[in-house]
Design a protein around this motif. Sequence first.
Motif, PDB file in Angstrom:
ATOM      1  N   GLY B 354      24.726 -11.900 -98.605  1.00  0.00           N
ATOM      2  CA  GLY B 354      24.643 -11.296 -99.923  1.00  0.00           C
ATOM      3  C   GLY B 354      25.013 -12.378-101.189  1.00  0.00           C
ATOM      4  N   GLU B 355      25.709 -13.482-100.857  1.00  0.00           N
ATOM      5  CA  GLU B 355      26.107 -14.352-101.800  1.00  0.00           C
ATOM      6  C   GLU B 355      25.075 -15.487-102.331  1.00  0.00           C
ATOM      7  N   ALA B 356      24.148 -15.470-101.054  1.00  0.00           N
ATOM      8  CA  ALA B 356      22.997 -16.635-101.348  1.00  0.00           C
ATOM      9  C   ALA B 356      22.337 -16.664-102.491  1.00  0.00           C
ATOM     10  N   ARG B 357      22.497 -17.696-103.366  1.00  0.00           N
ATOM     11  CA  ARG B 357      21.606 -17.508-104.492  1.00  0.00           C
ATOM     12  C   ARG B 357      20.746 -18.823-104.518  1.00  0.00           C
ATOM     13  N   ILE B 358      20.991 -19.949-103.943  1.00  0.00           N
ATOM     14  CA  ILE B 358      20.155 -21.150-103.961  1.00  0.00           C
ATOM     15  C   ILE B 358      19.913 -21.315-102.609  1.00  0.00           C
ATOM     16  N   VAL B 359      18.644 -21.380-102.122  1.00  0.00           N
ATOM     17  CA  VAL B 359      18.271 -21.743-100.683  1.00  0.00           C
ATOM     18  C   VAL B 359      17.500 -23.149-100.515  1.00  0.00           C
ATOM     19  N   THR B 360      17.276 -23.586 -99.485  1.00  0.00           N
ATOM     20  CA  THR B 360      16.498 -24.743 -99.147  1.00  0.00           C
ATOM     21  C   THR B 360      15.383 -24.578 -97.984  1.00  0.00           C
ATOM     22  N   LEU B 361      14.295 -24.427 -98.011  1.00  0.00           N
ATOM     23  CA  LEU B 361      13.430 -24.800 -96.774  1.00  0.00           C
ATOM     24  C   LEU B 361      13.588 -25.869 -96.365  1.00  0.00           C
ATOM     25  N   GLN B 362      13.760 -26.040 -95.072  1.00  0.00           N
ATOM     26  CA  GLN B 362      13.717 -27.391 -94.529  1.00  0.00           C
ATOM     27  C   GLN B 362      12.791 -27.361 -93.384  1.00  0.00           C
ATOM     28  N   LEU B 363      11.842 -28.398 -93.649  1.00  0.00           N
ATOM     29  CA  LEU B 363      10.717 -28.465 -92.756  1.00  0.00           C
ATOM     30  C   LEU B 363      10.598 -29.808 -92.108  1.00  0.00           C
ATOM     31  N   SER B 364      10.364 -30.030 -90.687  1.00  0.00           N
ATOM     32  CA  SER B 364      10.187 -31.320 -90.313  1.00  0.00           C
ATOM     33  C   SER B 364       9.162 -31.279 -89.190  1.00  0.00           C
ATOM     34  N   PRO B 383      13.367 -34.691 -92.359  1.00  0.00           N
ATOM     35  CA  PRO B 383      13.054 -33.327 -93.245  1.00  0.00           C
ATOM     36  C   PRO B 383      12.529 -33.129 -94.539  1.00  0.00           C
ATOM     37  N   LEU B 384      11.498 -32.504 -94.425  1.00  0.00           N
ATOM     38  CA  LEU B 384      11.079 -32.085 -96.165  1.00  0.00           C
ATOM     39  C   LEU B 384      11.839 -30.826 -96.554  1.00  0.00           C
ATOM     40  N   SER B 385      12.261 -31.009 -97.851  1.00  0.00           N
ATOM     41  CA  SER B 385      13.043 -29.900 -98.334  1.00  0.00           C
ATOM     42  C   SER B 385      12.475 -29.335 -99.390  1.00  0.00           C
TER      43      SER B 385
END
Lengths: 190, 422
Positions: B354-364, B383-385
């Motif tokens: 519920g608190e998550a506001r900023i997320v990072t999609l990590q791809l490798s 990793p690509l972010s």
Amino acid sequence: MTDAEHVTLDDSLMAERAARDAQAFLSLYERYFSRVYTYFRYRYADLQTCDDLTAKTFEQALAHIAEYRPERGPFAAWLFGIARNNANGHYRQAQRLRPLPWERWLSFAGSDPPPEEVAIESDRRQLLMKSIQELAPRQRELLGLKFAAGLTNREIAGITGLSEQNVGVILYRSIQKLRRQIEIAEDRHV
Amino acid sequence: MCDKQSEELFAEQLEAVVRRRPFSLPDSAPQALRAELRLAEELARLDLGAESTIRERLRASLSVQAGARGWTPQAHPAPASALKASPAWPARLRPVGAGMAVILLVLVMAFNQPVLAAGQRILGYGYLPETGFFRLSETVLLSGPVVQDHEGMAVTVRQGVIDSQRTRLWLRFEGSPQPLEGAWLELADGQRLPAESWSWLPDEHQRTGGMLSFPALPAGTWRSTLGLPTGWVIPVEWSPAREVPLAPTRVSVPYPTNTPTSWATQRVCVTPEDAVRVCVSAAFADAEGTHILLEGEATAPGTQLTWVMDPGSQGIQLVDEAQRVYPLQELITSQDSAQLDQASLSLRFSSLSGEARIVTLQLSGLTFRLSDQPGALLTLPGPLSLTFSLPERQPTASPTPRAVSDLRAFPYPAPTPTIAPG
């Protein structure tokens, strides 16, 4: 302090400021435009007339805003006093003219066909406005001051010269009559 | 109950009804009285202001008149008789005459659009109720009002001005006021400018509109996008003040939906190598989790990118600002879905905290082919972010997919690509 009192106090302060601050006057304009216009719609079916009277009322309010004194009453009562004078003046002029046919009034409802749900609301509104226009002028005037202007019975009494009790009685009778007219119209429709 | 009693009850309840509060009657009250109070409620809600066609024009006229009151010294008003009496005005009245001429000109300009054009050319000045006078040569204006409707509400960008100091937008709300805290303006190159300040209009009490202030946009900026934290994404086009249409047409744009194309202006992209760009084009949250649409693009014109996926070998995860990791739960490629093209991947992760506001999609280890190098299997360095922020979510999960807006780009250090033999 109730919400209504808070708004009244705030409006009065704003009106005092409006005598020297253009933005304050425009704030009051935004607050009251719909109410003033709706008040005229209680009195008159012709939209152009209501536009004209609304413009005249605000132009006069601007010209005389420095004369407003909060200690004499709320700003709304002052503003709708001007509006009422304009409506009555127009009424006197209109006595010499033929009334607008109802069919013509209906044509003002708008040329764009609204969505279905809007149409239902619009039908109801048209019925309501048509029924209001069938009331006596004094009844329409008091309904406008009560529901569009949002004035108390005492404030309406102060503007119209009627007694506060008389205002209450006329309002009650007006609503009774309006309800009956609407019921008859709806029965006819069914 | 006699009529007198009904009348008294009606009077008692009427003030509450006019203040839009519910009425309360004893059980013994007649049905007719209830119907009358309901009718009174209906009348109290009746607002016919929208029927009027003069609201904006009258406001402009009053603004000019009110401004004129401020310009003319109140203590020493110029006597009208003096103006009439002398064909050549005395020197002390010349400023008053000039002021009146300006006022008259402004009034004519406000109501006579063709004259406006001529007046602007002659004087080099324009006038807006919101800002007063401005130099045409140094000002950029909103090309025309833009409205966006959504679920019975509407946001209209009704006016906009860019001057050397700042960019200002005036909004009008229909339905309900929209939060302005966190509003942003996005430029064509993806740069986002958060609002420096904002205010309700006409005031705190009646929030029928708002004014947003941003930094001055760079010279030559003709397109931008206004984003509000509740999901409104409205294209805002600008024109030099001299070229703004005299009678601008109000443009209607659709409210953004979950479709990737609707989010085109909000994409978050990285370009890890010259030949390829990777973008998060859309994101939304529903009861099943967080869905992200990832798109790859070949930068060379006419070149098609195709993902070569081996789901088991890809390192794909979502991480929030508290370093909570959300594993990939589902990966849908074009082979699985007719909706996706070869360059798109639909990713589903477990529901965010519920608190998550900023997320990072990590791809490798993402691998792909380019149509102009059919024999080569290319691997993006990892990793690509891709980092973006999410608006506040509702506490209860909705069965209907809900748009997640406010994707925010963050700088990404460009790594070097590696090329594996195909």
